[in-house]
Design a protein around this motif. Structure first.
Motif, mmCIF file in Angstrom:
data_model
loop_
_atom_site.group_PDB
_atom_site.id
_atom_site.type_symbol
_atom_site.label_atom_id
_atom_site.label_comp_id
_atom_site.label_asym_id
_atom_site.label_seq_id
_atom_site.Cartn_x
_atom_site.Cartn_y
_atom_site.Cartn_z
ATOM 1 N N THR A 53 0.840 -1.188 0.000
ATOM 2 C CA THR A 53 0.000 0.000 0.000
ATOM 3 C C THR A 53 0.877 1.240 0.000
ATOM 4 O O THR A 53 2.027 1.196 0.430
ATOM 5 C CB THR A 53 -0.963 0.013 1.207
ATOM 6 N N ARG A 101 -6.030 9.303 -0.321
ATOM 7 C CA ARG A 101 -6.451 7.910 -0.139
ATOM 8 C C ARG A 101 -5.227 7.011 -0.083
ATOM 9 O O ARG A 101 -4.116 7.435 -0.376
ATOM 10 C CB ARG A 101 -7.367 7.486 -1.294
ATOM 11 N N THR A 108 -3.834 3.565 -1.728
ATOM 12 C CA THR A 108 -3.998 2.583 -2.800
ATOM 13 C C THR A 108 -3.293 1.311 -2.367
ATOM 14 O O THR A 108 -2.206 1.356 -1.791
ATOM 15 C CB THR A 108 -3.372 3.111 -4.108
ATOM 16 N N SER A 131 -8.538 0.926 -3.272
ATOM 17 C CA SER A 131 -8.128 2.042 -2.427
ATOM 18 C C SER A 131 -9.134 2.221 -1.307
ATOM 19 O O SER A 131 -10.272 1.732 -1.371
ATOM 20 C CB SER A 131 -7.997 3.331 -3.235
#
Length: 124
Positions: free
Chosen positions: A3, A9, A11, A28
């Motif tokens: 990640t 955000r 992903t 996400s």
């Protein structure tokens, strides 16, 4: 799964280590703490299983050089700890030499720039 932040955000990319030729799944979520649950839900949907049957291990993808910096930091801390231990041992030997030579704890403390209590700790 790996990640990384992507704007506001996080992903993530899920790969199967037992099937490296399989396509990865990406998704996400709004928060880092939500990555594991979002990944389990997405993988469960793809595999047609319950999310609770899946385990998720999150690996944070960091920019080049960050892991090397942390390894160098760990090495520096280990070197510092070793140097500190060596310094304590040298101070202990100095205190012991003085007290063995008949110096009082107060005189040894004055000579070494420490407290008489510290001389007692070093020589016991």
């Amino acid at each position: 799964m790996t990640t990384r932040p992507d704007g506001r955000r996080w992903t993530f990319e899920i790969t199967d280590p037992h099937a490296p030729d399989m396509a990865s799944i990406t998704g996400s979520t709004a928060t880092f703490t939500g990555v594991a649950n979002a990944a389990r839900a997405l993988a469960a949907e793809q595999l047609a299983v319950k999310p609770t049957t899946l385990a998720a291990t999150v690996t944070v993808d960091v920019p080049d050089g960050v892991r090397e910096l942390m390894a160098a930091s760990d090495a520096a801390h280990a070197e510092a700890a070793a140097a500190t231990a060596r310094g304590v041992e040298l101070r202990r030997r100095a205190a012991q030499i003085l007290t063995d030579a008949g110096y009082t704890k107060t005189a040894a403390a004055e000579a070494l720039g420490v407290s008489a209590q510290r001389i007692g700790q070093l020589t016991n």
